[in-house]
Design a protein around this motif. Sequence first.
Motif, PDB file in Angstrom:
ATOM      1  N   ALA A 175       0.843  -1.196   0.000  1.00  0.00           N
ATOM      2  CA  ALA A 175       0.000   0.000   0.000  1.00  0.00           C
ATOM      3  C   ALA A 175       0.879   1.247   0.000  1.00  0.00           C
ATOM      4  O   ALA A 175       1.952   1.262   0.608  1.00  0.00           O
ATOM      5  CB  ALA A 175      -0.911   0.003   1.218  1.00  0.00           C
ATOM      6  N   ILE A 176       0.433   2.275  -0.693  1.00  0.00           N
ATOM      7  CA  ILE A 176       1.162   3.546  -0.720  1.00  0.00           C
ATOM      8  C   ILE A 176       0.783   4.324   0.539  1.00  0.00           C
ATOM      9  O   ILE A 176      -0.397   4.609   0.775  1.00  0.00           O
ATOM     10  CB  ILE A 176       0.784   4.380  -1.974  1.00  0.00           C
ATOM     11  N   PRO A 177       1.760   4.667   1.392  1.00  0.00           N
ATOM     12  CA  PRO A 177       1.443   5.412   2.614  1.00  0.00           C
ATOM     13  C   PRO A 177       0.931   6.819   2.305  1.00  0.00           C
ATOM     14  O   PRO A 177       1.301   7.413   1.294  1.00  0.00           O
ATOM     15  CB  PRO A 177       2.774   5.477   3.365  1.00  0.00           C
ATOM     16  N   ARG A 178       0.094   7.339   3.193  1.00  0.00           N
ATOM     17  CA  ARG A 178      -0.494   8.669   2.983  1.00  0.00           C
ATOM     18  C   ARG A 178       0.266   9.762   3.738  1.00  0.00           C
ATOM     19  O   ARG A 178       0.123  10.933   3.412  1.00  0.00           O
ATOM     20  CB  ARG A 178      -1.955   8.666   3.405  1.00  0.00           C
ATOM     21  N   THR A 179       1.023   9.376   4.739  1.00  0.00           N
ATOM     22  CA  THR A 179       1.809  10.357   5.497  1.00  0.00           C
ATOM     23  C   THR A 179       3.231   9.835   5.659  1.00  0.00           C
ATOM     24  O   THR A 179       3.487   8.638   5.477  1.00  0.00           O
ATOM     25  CB  THR A 179       1.212  10.600   6.902  1.00  0.00           C
ATOM     26  N   MET A 180       4.146  10.718   6.045  1.00  0.00           N
ATOM     27  CA  MET A 180       5.535  10.316   6.252  1.00  0.00           C
ATOM     28  C   MET A 180       5.637   9.365   7.448  1.00  0.00           C
ATOM     29  O   MET A 180       6.484   8.478   7.462  1.00  0.00           O
ATOM     30  CB  MET A 180       6.402  11.558   6.470  1.00  0.00           C
ATOM     31  N   GLY A 181       4.756   9.490   8.403  1.00  0.00           N
ATOM     32  CA  GLY A 181       4.744   8.610   9.571  1.00  0.00           C
ATOM     33  C   GLY A 181       4.384   7.175   9.204  1.00  0.00           C
ATOM     34  O   GLY A 181       4.797   6.234   9.878  1.00  0.00           O
ATOM     35  N   GLU A 182       3.579   6.984   8.165  1.00  0.00           N
ATOM     36  CA  GLU A 182       3.181   5.640   7.735  1.00  0.00           C
ATOM     37  C   GLU A 182       4.244   4.965   6.873  1.00  0.00           C
ATOM     38  O   GLU A 182       4.166   3.769   6.627  1.00  0.00           O
ATOM     39  CB  GLU A 182       1.865   5.701   6.944  1.00  0.00           C
ATOM     40  N   CYS A 183       5.236   5.719   6.391  1.00  0.00           N
ATOM     41  CA  CYS A 183       6.266   5.157   5.507  1.00  0.00           C
ATOM     42  C   CYS A 183       7.152   4.183   6.269  1.00  0.00           C
ATOM     43  O   CYS A 183       7.575   4.455   7.400  1.00  0.00           O
ATOM     44  CB  CYS A 183       7.149   6.275   4.939  1.00  0.00           C
ATOM     45  N   ASN A 184       7.447   3.048   5.636  1.00  0.00           N
ATOM     46  CA  ASN A 184       8.395   2.111   6.236  1.00  0.00           C
ATOM     47  C   ASN A 184       9.811   2.499   5.805  1.00  0.00           C
ATOM     48  O   ASN A 184      10.006   3.481   5.084  1.00  0.00           O
ATOM     49  CB  ASN A 184       8.050   0.666   5.862  1.00  0.00           C
ATOM     50  N   GLU A 185      10.786   1.734   6.238  1.00  0.00           N
ATOM     51  CA  GLU A 185      12.182   2.058   5.962  1.00  0.00           C
ATOM     52  C   GLU A 185      12.484   2.056   4.466  1.00  0.00           C
ATOM     53  O   GLU A 185      13.228   2.910   3.969  1.00  0.00           O
ATOM     54  CB  GLU A 185      13.097   1.050   6.691  1.00  0.00           C
ATOM     55  N   ALA A 186      11.901   1.128   3.706  1.00  0.00           N
ATOM     56  CA  ALA A 186      12.158   1.048   2.263  1.00  0.00           C
ATOM     57  C   ALA A 186      11.606   2.273   1.535  1.00  0.00           C
ATOM     58  O   ALA A 186      12.253   2.810   0.620  1.00  0.00           O
ATOM     59  CB  ALA A 186      11.548  -0.229   1.691  1.00  0.00           C
ATOM     60  N   ASP A 187      10.412   2.733   1.933  1.00  0.00           N
ATOM     61  CA  ASP A 187       9.836   3.923   1.302  1.00  0.00           C
ATOM     62  C   ASP A 187      10.651   5.178   1.627  1.00  0.00           C
ATOM     63  O   ASP A 187      10.866   6.016   0.751  1.00  0.00           O
ATOM     64  CB  ASP A 187       8.375   4.120   1.746  1.00  0.00           C
ATOM     65  N   ARG A 188      11.137   5.278   2.867  1.00  0.00           N
ATOM     66  CA  ARG A 188      11.984   6.423   3.239  1.00  0.00           C
ATOM     67  C   ARG A 188      13.281   6.415   2.436  1.00  0.00           C
ATOM     68  O   ARG A 188      13.766   7.458   1.987  1.00  0.00           O
ATOM     69  CB  ARG A 188      12.281   6.388   4.731  1.00  0.00           C
ATOM     70  N   MET A 189      13.859   5.202   2.267  1.00  0.00           N
ATOM     71  CA  MET A 189      15.080   5.065   1.479  1.00  0.00           C
ATOM     72  C   MET A 189      14.829   5.482   0.027  1.00  0.00           C
ATOM     73  O   MET A 189      15.634   6.206  -0.566  1.00  0.00           O
ATOM     74  CB  MET A 189      15.567   3.613   1.525  1.00  0.00           C
ATOM     75  N   LEU A 190      13.690   5.061  -0.529  1.00  0.00           N
ATOM     76  CA  LEU A 190      13.333   5.414  -1.915  1.00  0.00           C
ATOM     77  C   LEU A 190      13.244   6.932  -2.065  1.00  0.00           C
ATOM     78  O   LEU A 190      13.820   7.510  -3.003  1.00  0.00           O
ATOM     79  CB  LEU A 190      11.995   4.754  -2.290  1.00  0.00           C
ATOM     80  N   LEU A 191      12.549   7.590  -1.149  1.00  0.00           N
ATOM     81  CA  LEU A 191      12.401   9.050  -1.210  1.00  0.00           C
ATOM     82  C   LEU A 191      13.753   9.759  -1.081  1.00  0.00           C
ATOM     83  O   LEU A 191      14.062  10.669  -1.858  1.00  0.00           O
ATOM     84  CB  LEU A 191      11.442   9.530  -0.120  1.00  0.00           C
ATOM     85  N   SER A 192      14.560   9.332  -0.111  1.00  0.00           N
ATOM     86  CA  SER A 192      15.831  10.032   0.114  1.00  0.00           C
ATOM     87  C   SER A 192      16.819   9.809  -1.026  1.00  0.00           C
ATOM     88  O   SER A 192      17.526  10.733  -1.429  1.00  0.00           O
ATOM     89  CB  SER A 192      16.440   9.605   1.447  1.00  0.00           C
ATOM     90  N   MET A 193      16.884   8.592  -1.569  1.00  0.00           N
ATOM     91  CA  MET A 193      17.824   8.315  -2.660  1.00  0.00           C
ATOM     92  C   MET A 193      17.449   9.088  -3.920  1.00  0.00           C
ATOM     93  O   MET A 193      18.311   9.643  -4.605  1.00  0.00           O
ATOM     94  CB  MET A 193      17.896   6.807  -2.956  1.00  0.00           C
TER      95      MET A 193
ATOM     96  N   ASP B 259      15.592  11.841  -4.114  1.00  0.00           N
ATOM     97  CA  ASP B 259      15.770  13.276  -3.857  1.00  0.00           C
ATOM     98  C   ASP B 259      17.246  13.665  -3.929  1.00  0.00           C
ATOM     99  O   ASP B 259      17.575  14.806  -4.272  1.00  0.00           O
ATOM    100  CB  ASP B 259      15.181  13.663  -2.499  1.00  0.00           C
ATOM    101  N   ALA B 260      18.140  12.715  -3.635  1.00  0.00           N
ATOM    102  CA  ALA B 260      19.577  12.965  -3.721  1.00  0.00           C
ATOM    103  C   ALA B 260      20.079  12.854  -5.158  1.00  0.00           C
ATOM    104  O   ALA B 260      21.254  13.116  -5.420  1.00  0.00           O
ATOM    105  CB  ALA B 260      20.330  11.983  -2.827  1.00  0.00           C
ATOM    106  N   GLY B 261      19.214  12.442  -6.092  1.00  0.00           N
ATOM    107  CA  GLY B 261      19.581  12.394  -7.504  1.00  0.00           C
ATOM    108  C   GLY B 261      20.177  11.071  -7.958  1.00  0.00           C
ATOM    109  O   GLY B 261      20.822  11.005  -8.996  1.00  0.00           O
ATOM    110  N   LYS B 262      19.959   9.995  -7.207  1.00  0.00           N
ATOM    111  CA  LYS B 262      20.484   8.680  -7.577  1.00  0.00           C
ATOM    112  C   LYS B 262      19.728   8.132  -8.785  1.00  0.00           C
ATOM    113  O   LYS B 262      18.568   8.481  -9.032  1.00  0.00           O
ATOM    114  CB  LYS B 262      20.338   7.681  -6.414  1.00  0.00           C
ATOM    115  N   ALA B 263      20.378   7.238  -9.559  1.00  0.00           N
ATOM    116  CA  ALA B 263      19.755   6.619 -10.742  1.00  0.00           C
ATOM    117  C   ALA B 263      18.789   5.512 -10.306  1.00  0.00           C
ATOM    118  O   ALA B 263      18.943   4.919  -9.230  1.00  0.00           O
ATOM    119  CB  ALA B 263      20.841   6.025 -11.646  1.00  0.00           C
TER     120      ALA B 263
END
Length: 137
Positions: free
Chosen positions: A80-98, A100-104
């Motif tokens: 499921a796609i989380p609706r808030t940053m609090g609902e994001c698991n570690e993998a979703d946070r990693m996806l967002l941060s990578m 946003d950092a410009g990774k391929a």
Amino acid sequence: MANIVMPESMPEVKIEASSEEPVAPATPVKSKKRASNVTASGGDGDDSGIGPGPAKRSMTDKPATTPRLRKAPAKTPGRAIPRTMGECNEADRMLLSMRDAGKAWDEIKEAWEAATGEKVGRSTLPNRYTRLKANVM
């Protein structure tokens, strides 16, 4: 009522009753078949190289179907796609941060598979990132 007198010079016409009814002539029917040795150009088929065309196949001439070589993948329940940053698991946070950092995406995909153990398709992570950004921001 006045008596109608016919002149004697006119011949008397007798109408005979006929027991037969008049029959309309039958319309000739043209054959829709074309001779097998006649081509589209009207020749005898020897010099043009164009034949009468392929014969129509009947339903009984249908070739047997072959089994599929590749089976469709089994459907797995998606994340499921989380609706808030609090609902994001570690993998979703990693996806967002990578991202946003410009990774391929290839690098992000490898990290995702290492973190979750799931193999994902080519467009899965970019689509997930877009939906996460829309929900979280």
